[in-house]
Design an enzyme around this catalytic site. Structure first.
Site, PDB file in Angstrom:
ATOM      1  N   CYS A  71       0.841  -1.197   0.000  1.00 50.92           N
ATOM      2  CA  CYS A  71       0.000   0.000   0.000  1.00 50.92           C
ATOM      3  C   CYS A  71       0.874   1.244   0.000  1.00 50.92           C
ATOM      4  O   CYS A  71       1.762   1.387   0.852  1.00 50.92           O
ATOM      5  CB  CYS A  71      -0.915   0.004   1.220  1.00 50.92           C
ATOM      6  N   CYS A  77      -1.383   6.102   6.908  1.00 47.83           N
ATOM      7  CA  CYS A  77      -2.735   5.666   7.245  1.00 47.83           C
ATOM      8  C   CYS A  77      -2.735   4.958   8.595  1.00 47.83           C
ATOM      9  O   CYS A  77      -1.813   4.220   8.923  1.00 47.83           O
ATOM     10  CB  CYS A  77      -3.253   4.731   6.157  1.00 47.83           C
ATOM     11  N   CYS A  80      -3.627   0.154   9.058  1.00 46.65           N
ATOM     12  CA  CYS A  80      -2.747  -1.020   9.157  1.00 46.65           C
ATOM     13  C   CYS A  80      -1.509  -0.665   9.974  1.00 46.65           C
ATOM     14  O   CYS A  80      -0.970   0.426   9.854  1.00 46.65           O
ATOM     15  CB  CYS A  80      -2.300  -1.492   7.781  1.00 46.65           C
ATOM     16  N   CYS A 161      -8.214   0.927  -0.769  1.00 49.78           N
ATOM     17  CA  CYS A 161      -7.581   0.205   0.335  1.00 49.78           C
ATOM     18  C   CYS A 161      -7.459  -1.262  -0.060  1.00 49.78           C
ATOM     19  O   CYS A 161      -8.441  -1.883  -0.490  1.00 49.78           O
ATOM     20  CB  CYS A 161      -8.426   0.351   1.600  1.00 49.78           C
ATOM     21  N   GLN A 306     -19.436  -9.732  11.170  1.00 46.22           N
ATOM     22  CA  GLN A 306     -17.975  -9.857  11.091  1.00 46.22           C
ATOM     23  C   GLN A 306     -17.476  -9.408   9.718  1.00 46.22           C
ATOM     24  O   GLN A 306     -18.074  -9.742   8.692  1.00 46.22           O
ATOM     25  CB  GLN A 306     -17.554 -11.306  11.353  1.00 46.22           C
ATOM     26  N   TYR A 335     -24.101 -11.647  23.976  1.00 44.79           N
ATOM     27  CA  TYR A 335     -23.586 -10.622  23.049  1.00 44.79           C
ATOM     28  C   TYR A 335     -23.743 -11.152  21.611  1.00 44.79           C
ATOM     29  O   TYR A 335     -22.793 -11.183  20.830  1.00 44.79           O
ATOM     30  CB  TYR A 335     -22.119 -10.288  23.347  1.00 44.79           C
ATOM     31  N   GLU A 356     -28.694  -9.691  23.357  1.00 43.89           N
ATOM     32  CA  GLU A 356     -27.991  -8.555  22.747  1.00 43.89           C
ATOM     33  C   GLU A 356     -28.662  -7.268  23.217  1.00 43.89           C
ATOM     34  O   GLU A 356     -29.891  -7.204  23.312  1.00 43.89           O
ATOM     35  CB  GLU A 356     -28.033  -8.661  21.220  1.00 43.89           C
ATOM     36  N   ASP A 405     -19.307 -13.779  23.250  1.00 42.37           N
ATOM     37  CA  ASP A 405     -18.518 -13.055  22.243  1.00 42.37           C
ATOM     38  C   ASP A 405     -18.650 -11.564  22.558  1.00 42.37           C
ATOM     39  O   ASP A 405     -19.327 -10.824  21.847  1.00 42.37           O
ATOM     40  CB  ASP A 405     -19.038 -13.378  20.846  1.00 42.37           C
ATOM     41  N   CYS A 432     -12.167 -10.606  20.984  1.00 40.58           N
ATOM     42  CA  CYS A 432     -11.441  -9.735  20.056  1.00 40.58           C
ATOM     43  C   CYS A 432     -10.343  -8.955  20.776  1.00 40.58           C
ATOM     44  O   CYS A 432      -9.701  -8.090  20.182  1.00 40.58           O
ATOM     45  CB  CYS A 432     -12.394  -8.779  19.344  1.00 40.58           C
TER      46      CYS A 432
END
EC number: 2.1.1.190
Length: 475
Positions: A71, A77, A80, A161, A306, A335, A356, A405, A432
């Site tokens: 990139c 940016c 990343c 991107c 996702q 969740y 949720e 989750d 995550c």
């Protein structure tokens, strides 16, 4: 060492944010855009008592794990952090990050952690099915779209991107041309003026369906007159202008193959939150469809879904494997979002309950259950830490398996306490953030659960983030 002084250092490690870590005379330096094994020349920028931040000036001896980022704006940016690192090294870094957090924060011994190899991608590019581009103007006054530079709200122009789908570039070109032709201003967050704030683009990888949702600082796409004349004629003119512009935009965007849903979101707040609460549909059903495995999902502009469907199938498949369902189990999915994991589990469970906090997500979840003909799923709106105790204590709904989750902050302690009271045979934790994962695993382990298999899943190649899935069994 003084500010702006240059020095040479070897990068020995990387921190959670992907910055290289080097030591010089016992003092720790954090240097962005470096890779473990690099020998670099850096300039001191900010110093604390025991550590400092420096800017990379030159790579004197590149690491064996260093690659040329494909990139052109990867350094500027903020999207990343690891593009200068080979993909094999990225996977090693992420696996070590999870392991180190479990040992350092969770206080687990190395032989207590059954770490399986991280699930990587065959092709770690073009994997994102969702992108949100802010609009602005560059120094030359041209309309640009792109991403924010790290820790700022300065837009780095980038229509293509390499993590996103190829259609993004064509769609952004159409929107910028449309804005220019019709005199529509990009949003200026400092002045809180201008119409077009962001665009949300989604793609169904298996269906090829595309969604565009423009986020605007106004009641209509034409920017209804909020000040000045407010008689019926002025409002009528504004409405007619907005209708004409909306029709024009729809016509242009429908030239893109796969275009299925076009809408705009009203966000007139002075906020960093991208999407507004009101979505106005302009074209199509207001959603796109996609599949994870054999399960079909309808995804609206406000749906949580996702972003990497290829890896999501691996992640959910692993969750199903760890749950080890025979068809007689009652499962709670906490969740649950739009029911993505719930419906995956419902394929093999007797009954699944999803929880949720976002009402719109639960509406989506119920619609998705009906879409797939699954009548063994029930959804609740509310906080997991409130719904779960209430259903357990008042209605005696038990659980054989609980799947969690949670967001990055992890599980609430009330929720964890209820899990311990319910004593399911298994808990499957999808995370995550490996730091909050480690904290919660220690809580559950101290409450009578044994941590079984631990496996990372690289949902976000090129970045420092990774998902992780853990099997816990009751002692």
């Amino acid at each position: 060492m003084e500010k702006n002084q240059e020095f040479t250092v070897t990068i020995e490690d990387m921190n959670e944010d992907g910055a290289g870590v080097g030591k010089l005379d016992g003092y720790i330096w954090f240097i962005k855009d470096t890779v473990i094994g690099d020998v670099v020349r850096a300039k001191a920028m900010k110093m604390k008592k025991s550590y400092g931040f420096a800017r990379l000036m030159e790579v004197l001896e590149p690491s064996a794990g260093r690659v040329e980022p494909p990139c052109p704006v990867s350094r500027q940016c903020g999207g990343c952090q690891l593009q200068a690192m080979s993909y094999e090294e990225q996977l090693r870094f992420k696996e070590n990050k999870v392991l180190n957090n479990l040992m350092r924060i969770g206080k687990f011994k190395r032989d207590e952690i059954k770490m399986l190899p991280i699930m990587g991608m065959e092709n770690p590019w073009r994997y994102r099915n969702k992108a949100q581009f802010p609009f602005g103007r560059n120094k030359d006054g041209e309309i640009i779209a792109g991403f924010y530079a790290g820790r700022t709200h300065d837009i780095i122009g980038n229509d293509d991107c390499l993590l996103g789908v190829e259609e993004n570039q064509e769609i952004l070109g159409i929107i910028k041309g449309f804005m220019k032709e019709n005199g529509l201003e990009p949003y200026d967050e400092n002045a809180h003026k201008g119409l077009v704030r962001h665009v949300l683009i989604r793609k169904g990888f298996k269906t090829g369906e595309l969604m565009v949702c423009l986020v605007v600082n106004g009641r209509t796409l034409g920017g209804r007159l909020e000040d000045g004349l407010r008689d019926s004629r002025a409002d009528s003119l504004a409405d007619n202008s907005a209708d004409r512009l909306a029709g024009c935009l729809v016509e242009k965007l429908c030239q893109v193959k796969g275009m299925t849903s076009i809408s705009y979101s009203v966000n007139m707040e002075k906020t960093n939150v991208i999407m507004g609460k009101e979505v106005v549909n302009l074209y199509g059903p207001g959603y796109i469809t996609d599949y994870i495995g054999d399960v079909q999902y309808q995804i609206s502009p406000l749906s949580f879904y996702q972003v990497n469907p290829v890896q999501t199938e691996k992640l959910y498949g692993t969750a199903l494997e760890y749950a080890d369902l025979s068809g007689n189990e009652t499962v709670w999915d906490l969740y649950c979002g739009i029911g993505t994991i719930s419906l995956f589990l419902a394929q093999k469970a007797k009954k699944v309950y999803g929880v949720e906090i976002i009402p719109q997500a639960i509406e989506d979840a119920r619609r998705n259950a009906a879409l797939n003909g699954m009548d063994n799923v029930e959804f609740f709106v509310g906080k997991a830490e409130e719904v779960l105790p209430e259903q357990y204590e008042k209605n005696q709904i038990h659980a054989d398996v609980i799947v969690v989750d949670p967001p990055r902050k992890g599980c609430d302690t009330v929720c964890l306490d209820t899990i311990l009271k319910m004593r399911p045979e298994k808990v499957v934790y999808v995370s995550c953030d490996s730091a909050t994962l480690a904290r919660d695993l220690r809580y559950l382990a101290d409450g009578g659960y044994v941590v079984g298999k631990v496996r990372g899943c690289d949902m976000f190649p090129g970045t420092v983030h990774t998902e992780c899935i853990v099997e816990l069994c009751r002692k």
